[in-house]
Write an enzyme that holds these catalytic residues in place. Structure first.
Site, short mmCIF file in Angstrom:
data_model
loop_
_atom_site.label_atom_id
_atom_site.label_comp_id
_atom_site.label_asym_id
_atom_site.label_seq_id
_atom_site.Cartn_x
_atom_site.Cartn_y
_atom_site.Cartn_z
CD GLU A 70 -1.88 2.29 1.42
OE1 GLU A 70 -1.81 3.09 0.46
OE2 GLU A 70 -1.74 2.61 2.59
CB CYS A 106 -1.15 7.00 0.99
SG CYS A 106 -2.51 6.16 1.84
#
Length: 499
Positions: A234, A268
């Protein structure tokens, strides 16, 4: 070596001191996890689910204390820190039920007196390396389902969120986990990589999860590939927000403000570039700049849009990104650029600007596809703005940087929604909402430079932490060979209806 974690809003405030270990100690933790794994896997899944329920209750009972540790250590606004802690509780609430739903299937056989079954088995020992911008929520996405599925865990959190990580670990172990099932390791990056390398070489780790930069993720992926493993990756994002000519501009401004500057742009899923239809570009930019200028920045324990940079290394990185601003760009939304200080002040700042790592929010208009600020993740309070004429062009611009984590479109036209959804390469799409935000029962993850297609959260993550096992049970008393001895029923293929 001792690492000192300080409060980024008050650099004189030491939050934690933690001893960092070396590569061999990382491998030793994996060995402990290996010893504990078989016994933990033997605990019935509904009982493992009860441990997850205990974790959820303990998190709820200690929610405010844990949130305050997060805010003090990484400077995340307290309201967001409370939301992050709630994400752990939500994750536990979801996976408690999955302990009774780790279903296999009974599959019909093509032969008589034969049954086919499938079972989910734990992968074994898992190793997770997580970032500090979500120091407790993101680890729970890995650790809770991994434990539920019967795996043991070696967890390496970010050093700069050591106090939050230790508090998280203490809550989990208090919930009834046997010794060796969950192991926390504090280590510097190169020692972590070497330790993981040793653990993989010695057959001590069966699955790796990593949350962090795309560059480091590529190294982790390469290392796992050498051992025929597929990690959960991720990674970063350059998350686009398309604003169409029929969008509710005030709503789009709210979404851009939170997406771009919440947590200081250090998610993110933070907004990278707003891609705005040329007919509303100037008006959107005006409203967005005004909202940004009016937003309160400062003390994360106060009512602020965002606080400091998470850690000194991110402040250094953000200074580099500011260097990507070019002469053809225009800067909006702030009374200054760079670090907020008494000599470089921000209107309405809350607290002592010289005490911490605070930075002005920056809107960079006029970005072009070949600009560094357009093509690369800019981890910090910086949002690019560009324009488009046709929706196909907007989708092309949205995909161009090669990331594929999160995205958003603001429109009142359902046709544009579905055209955007089918064209965008992101793993997550929001409609009239921000690029940031996750729910415990929805898959989270990205593609391209944002990840390798693995997903966290919801039932989808179970495929990361279990392996399907098929069972072929023949009780006919004779050897029956699939595709060879399968009974056939003949049909008269020359049959034709009369008339």
């Amino acid at each position: 070596m001792t690492y000192v974690s300080t409060n980024p809003a008050d650099l004189n405030d030491v939050v934690a001191r933690v001893d960092l270990v070396g590569a061999e100690e990382f491998a030793d933790a994996a060995r402990l996890a290996r010893r504990a794994q078989r016994e933990w896997a033997g605990v019935p899944a509904p009982v493992r689910g009860q441990v997850v329920a205990n974790i959820g209750r303990l998190v709820e009972a200690n929610a405010e204390a844990l949130a305050r540790v997060v805010t003090r250590e990484i400077g995340k606004p307290l309201a967001e820190a409370r939301g992050e802690v709630q994400e752990i509780a939500d994750t536990c609430a979801f996976f408690v039920g999955e302990g009774r739903r780790l279903y296999g299937q009974t599959v019909p056989s093509e032969m008589p007196d034969k049954q086919l079954f499938t079972f989910r088995n734990p992968v074994g020992v898992t190793a997770f390396i997580t970032a500090g911008n979500f120091p407790v929520a993101v680890p729970s996405w890995y650790i809770v389902p991994a434990l539920l599925c019967g795996n043991t865990v070696v967890w390496k959190p970010a050093e700069y969120s050591a106090a939050a990580a230790q508090a998280f670990y203490d809550i989990f172990t208090a919930a009834g986990l046997p010794e060796g099932v969950l192991n926390i390791v504090f280590a510097e990056g190169s020692q972590t990589y070497r330790g993981l390398e040793l653990a993989l070489e010695r057959g001590l780790v069966d699955k790796v999860g990593f949350t962090g930069s795309s560059e480091v993720g590529a190294l982790i992926g390469e290392l796992c590939g050498r051992h025929l493993q597929s990690p959960c990756l991720e990674l970063g994002g350059k998350n686009p927000m398309v604003i169409t000519e029929d969008a509710d501009l005030d709503l789009a401004v709210q979404g851009a403000l939170f997406s771009g500057f919440g947590t200081g742009g250090q998610r993110c899923t933070s907004l990278g570039t707003a891609i705005v239809h040329e007919s509303v570009h100037d008006e959107f930019l005006r409203r967005f700049a005004q909202a940004t200028e009016n937003a309160v920045v400062g003390d994360p324990f106060g009512d602020v849009l965002y606080g400091p940079m998470l850690d000194g290394k991110f402040a250094v990185g953000f200074e580099k990104y500011l260097g990507w601003i070019r002469d053809h760009h225009t800067v909006h939304g702030s009374t200054g650029v760079g670090r907020i200080t008494e000599s470089n002040p921000r209107k309405g700042f809350l607290g002592d600007p010289d005490g911490g790592l605070f930075y002005h929010p920056v809107i960079v208009a006029g970005v072009r596809p070949d600009d560094e600020v357009f093509r690369h993740e800019t981890f910090g309070p910086l949002v690019g703005v560009t324009s488009y004429r046709e929706l196909d062009q907007a989708v092309e611009l949205a995909n161009l940087p090669g990331y594929g984590l999160s995205s958003a479109i603001y429109t009142t036209d359902p046709g544009k929604v579905f055209a955007f959804r089918s064209g965008i390469g992101a793993g997550m799409v929001s409609v009239n909402n921000s690029t940031s935000g996750a729910e415990a029962h929805l898959p989270f993850g990205g593609n391209g430079r944002s990840g390798n297609g693995s997903r966290q959260s919801g039932v989808w993550v179970l495929d990361q932490f279990t392996r399907w096992q098929s069972v072929n049970w023949d009780y006919s008393g004779a050897l029956q060979k699939a595709q060879v001895d399968t009974p056939a029923i003949e049909a008269d293929l020359d049959f034709r209806l009369d008339g």
